[in-house]
Design a protein around this motif. Structure first.
Motif, PDB file in Angstrom:
ATOM      1  N   ARG A   1       2.417   1.882  -3.360  1.00 22.89           N
ATOM      2  CA  ARG A   1       1.166   2.652  -4.259  1.00 22.89           C
ATOM      3  C   ARG A   1       1.246   3.925  -4.054  1.00 22.89           C
ATOM      4  NH1 ARG A   1      -2.858  -2.517  -4.208  1.00 22.89           N
ATOM      5  NH2 ARG A   1      -2.108  -3.781  -5.661  1.00 22.89           N
TER       6      ARG A   1
ATOM      7  N   TYR B   1       0.911  -1.012   0.040  1.00 22.03           N
ATOM      8  CA  TYR B   1       0.072   0.150  -0.140  1.00 22.03           C
ATOM      9  C   TYR B   1       0.921   1.187  -0.105  1.00 22.03           C
ATOM     10  CZ  TYR B   1      -3.257   3.710   1.432  1.00 22.03           C
ATOM     11  OH  TYR B   1      -3.863   4.816   1.622  1.00 22.03           O
TER      12      TYR B   1
ATOM     13  N   ASP C   1      -1.295   8.533 -15.205  1.00 19.56           N
ATOM     14  CA  ASP C   1      -1.432   8.085 -13.854  1.00 19.56           C
ATOM     15  C   ASP C   1      -1.888   6.790 -13.768  1.00 19.56           C
ATOM     16  OD1 ASP C   1      -1.635   7.986 -11.053  1.00 19.56           O
ATOM     17  OD2 ASP C   1      -2.972   9.845 -10.856  1.00 19.56           O
ATOM     18  N   TRP C   2      -1.985   6.156 -12.704  1.00 21.06           N
ATOM     19  CA  TRP C   2      -2.524   4.780 -12.691  1.00 21.06           C
ATOM     20  C   TRP C   2      -3.939   4.671 -13.088  1.00 21.06           C
ATOM     21  CZ3 TRP C   2       0.909   0.976 -12.831  1.00 21.06           C
ATOM     22  CH2 TRP C   2       2.073   1.138 -12.005  1.00 21.06           C
ATOM     23  N   PRO C   3      -4.449   3.821 -13.977  1.00 21.96           N
ATOM     24  CA  PRO C   3      -5.832   3.659 -14.250  1.00 21.96           C
ATOM     25  C   PRO C   3      -6.599   3.211 -13.157  1.00 21.96           C
ATOM     26  CG  PRO C   3      -4.557   2.737 -16.070  1.00 21.96           C
ATOM     27  CD  PRO C   3      -3.539   3.097 -14.872  1.00 21.96           C
ATOM     28  N   THR C   4      -8.045   3.811 -12.906  1.00 24.24           N
ATOM     29  CA  THR C   4      -8.643   3.090 -11.981  1.00 24.24           C
ATOM     30  C   THR C   4      -9.697   1.930 -12.339  1.00 24.24           C
ATOM     31  OG1 THR C   4     -10.396   4.549 -12.637  1.00 24.24           O
ATOM     32  CG2 THR C   4      -8.988   5.625 -10.785  1.00 24.24           C
ATOM     33  N   ASP C   5      -9.734   1.537 -13.544  1.00 25.26           N
ATOM     34  CA  ASP C   5     -10.496   0.432 -13.852  1.00 25.26           C
ATOM     35  C   ASP C   5      -9.625  -0.835 -14.521  1.00 25.26           C
ATOM     36  OD1 ASP C   5      -9.556   1.883 -16.184  1.00 25.26           O
ATOM     37  OD2 ASP C   5     -11.566   1.878 -17.410  1.00 25.26           O
TER      38      ASP C   5
ATOM     39  N   ARG D   1       1.994  -3.088 -11.702  1.00 27.70           N
ATOM     40  CA  ARG D   1       0.847  -3.377 -10.640  1.00 27.70           C
ATOM     41  C   ARG D   1      -0.158  -4.561 -11.577  1.00 27.70           C
ATOM     42  NH1 ARG D   1      -0.880   2.080  -8.071  1.00 27.70           N
ATOM     43  NH2 ARG D   1       1.209   2.994  -7.539  1.00 27.70           N
TER      44      ARG D   1
ATOM     45  N   ALA E   1       2.512   6.586  -6.910  1.00 23.48           N
ATOM     46  CA  ALA E   1       1.607   7.764  -7.492  1.00 23.48           C
ATOM     47  C   ALA E   1       2.106   8.990  -7.322  1.00 23.48           C
ATOM     48  CB  ALA E   1       0.293   7.555  -6.796  1.00 23.48           C
TER      49      ALA E   1
END
Lengths: 312, 300
Positions: free
Chosen positions: B11, B8, B150-154, B184, B15
């Motif tokens: 992550r 965590y 950025d990291w996708p959320t889906d 990830r 980000a």
């Protein structure tokens, strides 16, 4: 049991909608400035994710064209759910016509014949062009073409001759060069795989197969026109970005094989931009089907039909 | 699980790191020459496996290339996953495939990190916004995005995971020399580090952090320092994987198709061998045949 090929075809069709559209916009590859025979400034930029929306080869720009589907939809376009090759096409030698006819009879009997796609094998050139998506990575001495089917890719050496002795492979030996705004790729040495066919109809090939690809950018209007023309032959399955107003990509390819064809013939595939936002993994061996939103699932989630007793 | 808080924290930190790195992707700096065919490195004391003609530190290719595969890796597994690993080895000793079933029998991709082993040479294509690692042999191609996203959320599960990278010019000479990558999940699985079935956690929540760079003294040696954060580990596990550049500047890429050469048949979770005559054979002693209840004449 015919279920597996059906699932694979379903997955294939789903791939048209579920796949690409990477954020890599028209940025040339790094280091494009050295060792090319054509100056960097004039090398066309083919970067980005391309999608062609139909399952099969499109009509030629002129001259003899590919084997077409005998089964048609009410619209007059090919019925992609039932592939029956027109074995009367004059490009076919009698022996090849007989092969195409037999595959068509299998389709008409309600079964699906094995092909490199549904058997999860590497796809020979030009069969591989069915892949709805393609990405061209241009470098000074080579161009790498990436396809979704099992993350397949081809490497094309630029400004090089074929070796004197070609080791056969399913992708063949590909060399290329730029002619003005066009990337020309010449492929020979395509291995005779277990399901040796150059299209969805089972049209065979021999070791004499010779394929010449010509990639060039088209203006928006020309792309639109070419896509509409292609759609008359194969209905649109893949989702092209409707808002994209930039250039499209057209592949025109010529096929020669005196062992199979009476004459050279050509076909086109016109690419637009994919409406989706990512390049999905397409793992053929997963044997998945798609849901109504055209998403892939791993086997444990797939909606496999079940039966408590046999049907006979 | 031991690594969960650490995962965590990484992550969150990553980000932030990616946001900072946005401007670096378009600064006009030059990229390193990673062209060519990158082959799996093996140590000087490697042994030749006469069965497949490859050199390794012992057994088949391993995650930590300096150590033999399987138990020889001395992976810092939790007791629960050490037991799973030992069960895999025991199953393989009896002719099964243990945790390597899907890859070995069904030709499924191994995914991260097995796909970094380079069973066949890797091709790396560096472009301004994405670095591609083309693996072949049904493994998915890696796309390492360096465009500041950025990291996708889906994210949906994949074998390769989702990779975001950033270029570093650590010696400040105007040429990038390190590609930092974070990968990830969610991943598809089960996954293993090598063919013994050395497992990653079945929750498929691993995170990988990598530093990829050319060796300063040997420009034909590529390092990929990989740290694995996985809930099957008692601590992060770091190895320095290496690849050597094929001296041929225009290498001939070979095709490798798992399906084409696969003689194994999977029926449920059982594997069988199909011989050259197309006959099904057992892979272990006293293995029962497939359930033939629906083949009426043979089910008696």
């Amino acid at each position: 049991m015919n279920l597996r090929p059906q699932f694979l075809l379903a997955m294939t069709l789903a791939g048209a909608v579920a796949t690409p559209a990477l954020a890599q916009t028209a940025a040339p590859s790094v280091g494009l400035s050295s060792s090319t025979e054509q100056s960097t400034a004039s090398i066309p930029d083919f970067s980005g994710l391309w999608l062609h929306p139909g399952l099969g080869f499109g009509p030629p720009l002129s001259g003899p064209g590919p084997v077409r589907n005998k089964t048609r939809l009410p619209s007059g376009a090919s019925d992609f759910r039932l592939v029956v090759g027109d074995y009367t096409n004059p490009i076919l030698k009698p022996e090849a016509a007989e092969v195409v006819k037999k595959f068509g009879e299998i389709s008409l009997s309600g079964r699906i014949f094995p092909d490199p796609d549904n058997m999860c094998l590497q796809n020979p050139v030009p069969y591989i062009f069915w892949n709805f998506n393609v990405q061209l990575l241009q470098q000074p001495d080579k161009v790498t073409l990436i396809y979704p089917h099992d993350s397949d890719f081809r490497v094309v050496r630029l400004n090089q001759p074929h070796p004197a002795t070609v080791i056969p492979s399913l992708h063949g030996d590909s060399v290329g060069h730029y002619e003005g705004d066009t990337l020309v790729i010449d492929t020979v040495g395509v291995k005779l795989g277990p399901y040796r066919m150059i299209d969805r109809f089972g049209t065979p090939y021999t070791q004499a197969l010779h394929v010449i690809e010509r990639y060039r950018l088209l203006d928006y209007e020309a792309t639109k026109e070419a896509l509409e023309r292609a759609e008359k032959e194969w209905p649109r399955i893949g989702a092209i970005d409707p808002n994209y107003r930039g250039k499209g990509l057209q592949l025109e390819f010529t096929v020669e094989d005196p062992g199979v064809f009476t004459m050279p013939w050509s076909a086109t595939i016109t690419y637009g931009r994919n409406a989706n936002q990512s390049w999905d993994e397409r793992v053929c061996a997963e044997n998945v089907e798609h849901d109504y939103q055209y998403n892939y699932f791993s086997e444990k989630d797939a909606h496999l039909p079940t039966a408590n007793k046999p049907d006979f | 699980m031991p690594c969960r808080k650490l995962i965590y924290a990484i992550r969150v930190a990553s980000a932030l790191l990616m946001i900072v790195s946005v401007a670096e992707a378009a600064d006009g700096a030059k990229y390193p020459d990673w062209d060519g065919a990158w082959e799996r490195w093996f140590p000087a004391n490697a042994v030749l496996d006469p069965g497949n003609g490859i050199y390794t530190a012992g057994g088949q290719p391993s995650f930590d290339q300096t150590k033999p595969w399987g138990r020889g890796q001395k992976a810092p597994l939790t007791p629960e996953y050490q037991k799973i690993f030992e069960d895999s080895i025991a199953d393989q000793a009896k002719g099964g495939e243990g945790n390597f079933f899907d890859h070995a029998i069904r030709c499924m991709p191994g995914g991260m990190p097995l796909m970094t082993i380079a069973f066949t040479p890797l091709e790396i294509v560096v472009t301004a916004k994405t670095t591609y690692v083309l693996t072949g042999n049904v493994e998915p191609n890696r796309r390492i995005y360096t465009d500041g996203r950025d990291w996708p959320t889906d994210l949906t599960p994949t074998y390769a995971g989702y990779s975001i990278g950033r270029w570093l010019d650590e010696d400040d000479d105007g040429v990038y020399d390190v590609l930092e990558v974070e990968t990830r999940g969610p991943f598809k699985g089960p996954r293993a580090y090598d063919a013994t079935g050395l497992p990653l956690h079945f929750d498929n929540q691993s995170i990988f952090k990598e530093r990829i760079y050319l060796d300063k003294a040997h420009p034909n040696l590529l390092h990929d320092e990989i740290t694995v954060f996985d809930n099957a580990l008692t601590r992060p596990w770091t190895v320095d994987k290496k690849y050597t550049r094929n001296p041929n500047p225009r290498p001939r890429w070979t095709e490798s198709s798992c399906i084409e050469t696969n003689s194994m048949v999977a029926i449920g979770r059982e594997s069988y061998f199909m011989n050259a005559d197309g006959m099904l054979m057992p892979v272990r002693k006293n293995q029962p045949p497939p359930d033939l209840r629906y083949f009426k004449e043979w089910a008696k």
